[in-house]
Design an enzyme around this catalytic site. Structure first.
Site, PDB file in Angstrom:
ATOM      1  N   LYS A 184       0.820  -1.218   0.000  1.00 16.58           N
ATOM      2  CA  LYS A 184       0.000   0.000   0.000  1.00 16.58           C
ATOM      3  C   LYS A 184       0.853   1.267   0.000  1.00 16.58           C
ATOM      4  CE  LYS A 184      -4.193  -2.131   1.492  1.00 16.58           C
ATOM      5  NZ  LYS A 184      -3.822  -3.507   1.856  1.00 16.58           N
TER       6      LYS A 184
HETATM    7  C1  PLP Z   1      -4.439  -4.666   1.301  1.00 14.56           C
HETATM    8  C2  PLP Z   1      -3.628  -5.888   1.193  1.00 14.56           C
HETATM    9  C3  PLP Z   1      -3.949  -6.927   0.275  1.00 14.56           C
HETATM   10  C4  PLP Z   1      -5.188  -6.883  -0.582  1.00 14.56           C
HETATM   11  O1  PLP Z   1      -5.139  -5.914  -1.590  1.00 14.56           O
HETATM   12  P1  PLP Z   1      -6.455  -5.431  -2.362  1.00 14.56           P
HETATM   13  O2  PLP Z   1      -6.017  -4.337  -3.243  1.00 14.56           O
HETATM   14  O3  PLP Z   1      -7.406  -4.968  -1.289  1.00 14.56           O
HETATM   15  O4  PLP Z   1      -7.007  -6.590  -3.095  1.00 14.56           O
HETATM   16  C5  PLP Z   1      -3.084  -8.002   0.188  1.00 14.56           C
HETATM   17  N1  PLP Z   1      -1.987  -8.104   0.969  1.00 14.56           N
HETATM   18  C6  PLP Z   1      -1.650  -7.142   1.860  1.00 14.56           C
HETATM   19  C7  PLP Z   1      -0.434  -7.319   2.697  1.00 14.56           C
HETATM   20  C8  PLP Z   1      -2.443  -6.000   2.003  1.00 14.56           C
HETATM   21  O5  PLP Z   1      -2.106  -5.044   2.904  1.00 14.56           O
END
Ligand code: PLP
Length: 472
Positions: free
Chosen positions: A122
């Protein structure tokens, strides 16, 4: 370039307005009116070239990445940052490469997306959102109050991206006792005066309900200039599609590249589709879910239906309704906004909808999906450690365990968080406790600051009113 709503009842807006608004006023999500093609070869340039080129294409003339304040905004996101307000020197932003590709087997690669400041994928998008918000707010001569409900990695990434920004005050809501110590500390130790971490006496759904209530109070939302940086934010999608473009281009000599994506809200996976739609050499996209398997069931059985939410070892993917899925449904039904509106009315009223046959066939041309159990996740973490000496975070392990779902070579598995973010699960699987990388090794020595509030929207409004500089 104009942005239209997937539900067809909101006026089109510009790129920056779509970014600042988050959701469209008719309850739909913004998508570009048409898809431009990215034909430049990016792979030999610095990483920042890819998001910069994408913003050029997707914003039309609205954003000029080479202008933007004292330093081009994609450079600020991915290359270097000023050392301090009074210190005019610069330090590199990402101690490692932004998104390194590592070969893990014949025709198989791991795309490591966890080298940012809060150790999850993120960060890659959030680091761009910081300067982009500044750019947008400066041009509009206003401030913004950003709220974020998080059960995991979004909060830490938002704090790292928005701390000390002149025009933004950030309020992060987390459910008391439901986030890991590492995750909480990334939210509570910034020391920034524009960041408030709020521990809500309730679960994640309670936090999300509060955020919804804040937006639903039109007077409050206007006076606070409320904005959200959740996974439906268009800028996050654009930023994430950059690493699909670059890694697909790097590996494309072996043919179009398939990706295996650990999926919750369908944000990352949709970003991969956006890259493919804009002509990146991408073959298939495999959705790997945990036991919260709404997407796997939808692709297999054709019915998109809410199930009971389960707590798993990959908490960032414990999501029942994958918000960004609406964007791909819109494409799958040939951009028929009336149909999308009807399907989502069904979801609201009855908890599900049947994906029209043609749309399902269209989805299956690109996407595979597979659900992975906690036992398989642990097994994957254990064997990666035993046979490769590699520690995987549980989310990444869900993706690795989904390799049976096909896609062919060359194939890239997204590694979405650093294993040290989930030390208990890693220790349970491997017997070894992972260490934090040097850049945040002092995380447990930093002092924490947060406030506790009841799960009550009025209490949160009062709290924000007293603190947000945007309030008027
Ligand atoms: C948010 C997250 C996901 C999922 O991603 P999306 O875009 O919501 O599908 C997967 N792995 C981690 C470590 C995350 O923080």
């Amino acid at each position: 370039m104009r942005y239209i709503s997937t539900r067809g009842q909101a006026p089109p807006v510009s790129f920056l307005d779509a970014v600042l608004a988050g959701m469209a006023p008719d309850g739909g999500l913004y998508v570009p009116e048409s898809w431009p093609k990215l034909e430049t070869k990016l792979a030999t340039s610095h990483y920042a070239t890819a998001p910069s080129r994408l913003i050029d294409l997707l914003s039309g003339d609205e954003v000029d990445c080479d202008e933007g304040g004292s330093v081009p905004l994609t450079n600020e996101a991915y290359i270097a940052v000023p050392c301090g307000p009074d210190d005019k020197s610069w330090r590199p932003k990402w101690p490692e490469a932004v998104t390194p590709l590592r070969q893990i087997g014949p025709g198989q690669w791991s795309l490591e997306l966890f080298h940012g400041p809060s150790l999850s994928f993120k960060d890659v998008a959030m680091q761009l959102i910081g300067p982009l918000y500044d750019y947008a707010l400066e041009r509009r001569g206003r401030r913004s109050t950003v709220v974020c409900a998080t059960s995991g990695d979004t909060g830490g990434a938002a704090v790292e991206a928005l701390k000390n920004r002149e025009r933004i005050d950030l309020f992060v809501l987390t459910p008391k006792g439901r986030v890991s110590d590492v995750q909480r500390r990334f939210m509570t130790t910034s020391g920034a005066s524009n960041v408030s971490a709020i521990e809500v006496d309730g679960d994640f759904d309670a936090c999300q309900a509060i955020v919804k209530a804040l937006f639903a109070d039109a007077d409050f939302a206007t006076r606070a200039a409320l904005s959200a940086v959740n996974s439906i934010n268009w800028a996050r999608i654009v930023a994430q599609s950059a690493y699909f473009h670059t890694s697909a281009q790097i590996l494309a000599a072996g043919g179009p590249v398939s990706f295996v994506v650990p999926t919750g809200n369908f944000g990352d996976a949709y970003s991969g589709w956006v890259a493919k739609r804009m002509c990146a050499p991408i073959n298939r996209i495999v959705l790997a879910t945990n036991e919260n398997d709404i997407l796997a069931r939808a692709l297999t059985g054709g019915r998109y239906e809410r199930g009971a939410s389960r707590a798993t070892l990959s908490p960032a993917m414990d999501i029942q309704v994958a918000s960004n899925f609406e964007r791909i449904v819109f494409e799958a039904v040939g951009r028929d906004a009336d149909l999308v509106r009807a399907l989502y009315a069904n979801l609201a009223q009855t908890g599900g909808f049947d994906i029209p046959m043609q749309a399902l066939a269209w989805l299956r041309e690109t996407f595979d999906a597979v659900a992975v159990t906690d036992a398989q996740t642990l097994g994957e973490m254990r064997s990666a450690w035993t046979y490769e000496g590699e520690t995987l975070c549980p989310h990444t392990a869900v993706g690795r365990a989904a390799r049976v779902a096909g896609g062919g070579a060359p194939r890239v598995f997204l590694a979405t968080a650093h294993p040290a973010k989930f030390p208990d699960t890693v220790e349970r699987a491997t017997g070894v406790r992972p260490e934090l990388p040097i850049k945040c090794a002092d995380l447990f020595q930093r002092s924490e600051k947060f406030d506790s509030l009841p799960a009550d929207a009025e209490a949160v409004k009062q709290y924000i009113r007293e603190r947000s500089r945007a309030w008027n």
